[in-house]
Design a protein around this motif. Structure first.
Motif, PDB file in Angstrom:
ATOM      1  N   LEU A 129       0.720  -1.167  -0.095  1.00 10.85           N
ATOM      2  CA  LEU A 129      -0.113  -0.074   0.146  1.00 10.85           C
ATOM      3  C   LEU A 129       0.781   1.135   0.080  1.00 10.85           C
ATOM      4  N   ILE A 131       1.199  -1.631   5.391  1.00  9.58           N
ATOM      5  CA  ILE A 131       0.230  -1.618   6.200  1.00  9.58           C
ATOM      6  C   ILE A 131       1.007  -1.398   7.703  1.00  9.58           C
ATOM      7  N   GLN A 135      -5.607   1.989   6.639  1.00 11.99           N
ATOM      8  CA  GLN A 135      -4.360   1.160   6.369  1.00 11.99           C
ATOM      9  C   GLN A 135      -3.686   0.555   7.548  1.00 11.99           C
ATOM     10  N   THR A 192      -6.691  -2.780   3.710  1.00  7.90           N
ATOM     11  CA  THR A 192      -5.468  -3.792   4.056  1.00  7.90           C
ATOM     12  C   THR A 192      -6.052  -5.134   3.405  1.00  7.90           C
TER      13      THR A 192
END
Length: 376
Positions: free
Chosen positions: A103, A141, A175, A205
């Protein structure tokens, strides 16, 4: 919104989380009209002329109905969402095989990923913090582990409700991956520590902390917490360290097969539906006249039908006489191109019929020219 990712307790086992899911349903339709260029049982025959003026035939279960251009356009517009769905399904197939990407952080990075209120992670706090930072670097994350006492959430029905409130109070993004560990404040008089824990993960996530990955993580953490040789901090450290070996890898063979099958079935349905609409429009544009099917008695062509009629390679034999197809003119005995193998009325002058012994077995041929020739 953030949601449960898993949890467990010493006495109650472990459980998976509540990943989002959806279901789809469908309904069937009635029997549609059937049309073909070849006869089929119970079919009706309709004559029309093509663009060059040639006579053609269409077989169908009912008289074709005209479909207006407006209806065609409306039907195609109706299929636009389904066509877009087909394009999206193809994109999903490619996404299944694409490597997992971390991410892009939508939060302020921090060097602190733990809050040890219960003071159970003192022994390895530095090494645990290092593993949690590595997990954040690999996945994008941000993990966060909090330890509390059971008394801290005694006014909540369940631990996950308390953990959910903590997530919303600490983080404004989707996140983070929060784990809240809890145990009784006083454990000296207990035979064992009846600990429990709950995980809350943000929606962003889900692509990495998939249901399959979280089931493995949950089982791994639960087993490590049960080990007497590990402290609470060490159990978390071992679990997060092990998760780095699988959490970013594609482990979706089942998902890939299911996705591909869905795409094949979906696109086949869309192509069939659109082609049916277009075919109905083309069929409906012609002018038709229903005509009878001569000698056709609801049997498949090429098989024996009623009234001693057989169909063979386009030539019709009826009541012992061979007729030229579509003309009604009988073939001459020595000129017929097709003979019914079951009818002994037609013979030519082939040598195999010149044996008198053959004709002696059938009195009805005695006196014939072929018989006399055979005796000589």
């Amino acid at each position: 919104m953030a949601h449960r990712s898993g949890g467990g307790s010493h006495s109650g086992g472990h459980h998976s989380g509540g990943h989002h899911s959806s279901s789809h349903g469908g309904s069937g339709g009635g029997n549609a009209a059937r049309y073909s260029n070849k006869p089929f049982p119970n079919a009706r025959r309709f004559r029309y002329y093509d663009r060059r003026g040639r006579e053609r035939y269409l077989y169908g279960s009912q008289m074709p109905t005209k479909t207006s251009l407006f209806s065609l356009i409306f039907s195609l517009i109706f299929f636009i969402p389904f066509i877009l769905g087909s394009i999206y399904s193809v994109i999903c197939v490619f996404l299944v095989f694409m490597p997992t990407k971390p991410l892009k952080p939508d939060y302020e990075p921090t060097d602190v990923h733990t809050m040890d209120r219960a003071c159970v992670m003192i022994d390895n706090s530095d090494s645990l913090e290092e593993i949690l930072r590595e997990f954040e670097d690999e996945t994008g994350i941000s993990p966060y582990v909090i330890t509390v006492f059971d008394e801290d959430w005694e006014y909540y029905d369940e631990l996950w409700e308390y953990a959910y409130e903590i997530y919303n109070n600490l983080f404004s993004d989707e996140q983070h991956f929060l784990i809240v560990y809890s145990e009784p404040e006083i454990t000296t008089d207990l035979d064992f520590v009846d600990w429990s824990w709950e995980g809350i993960q943000g929606d962003d996530t889900d692509k990495i902390l998939t249901e399959a990955n979280m089931e493995r993580f949950t089982e791994d953490l639960h087993d490590n917490l049960l080990r007497d040789s590990y402290s609470v901090g060490e159990a978390f450290e071992k679990t997060f360290k092990n998760s780095l070996t699988y959490v970013m890898k594609k482990n979706n063979n089942g998902d890939a097969v299911a996705t591909i099958l869905f795409v094949i079935v979906w696109n086949t349905f869309i192509i069939f539906a659109i082609s049916t609409v277009i075919k109905s429009y083309i069929i409906g544009k012609r002018e038709y006249q229903e005509v009878p099917i001569e000698g056709f008695t609801n049997t498949v062509p090429g098989t024996m039908g009623g009234n001693n009629t057989a169909y063979q390679n386009g030539t019709t034999f009826q009541n012992g006489t061979a007729y030229q197809s579509g003309t009604g003119v009988p073939y001459q005995n020595n000129n017929a191109s097709q003979y019914n193998a079951a009818d002994a009325n037609y013979y030519n002058d082939e040598a195999r019929f010149r044996s008198p012994e053959y004709y002696d077995d059938d009195a009805r041929y005695r006196g014939s020219t072929a018989y006399e020739d055979g005796k000589k």
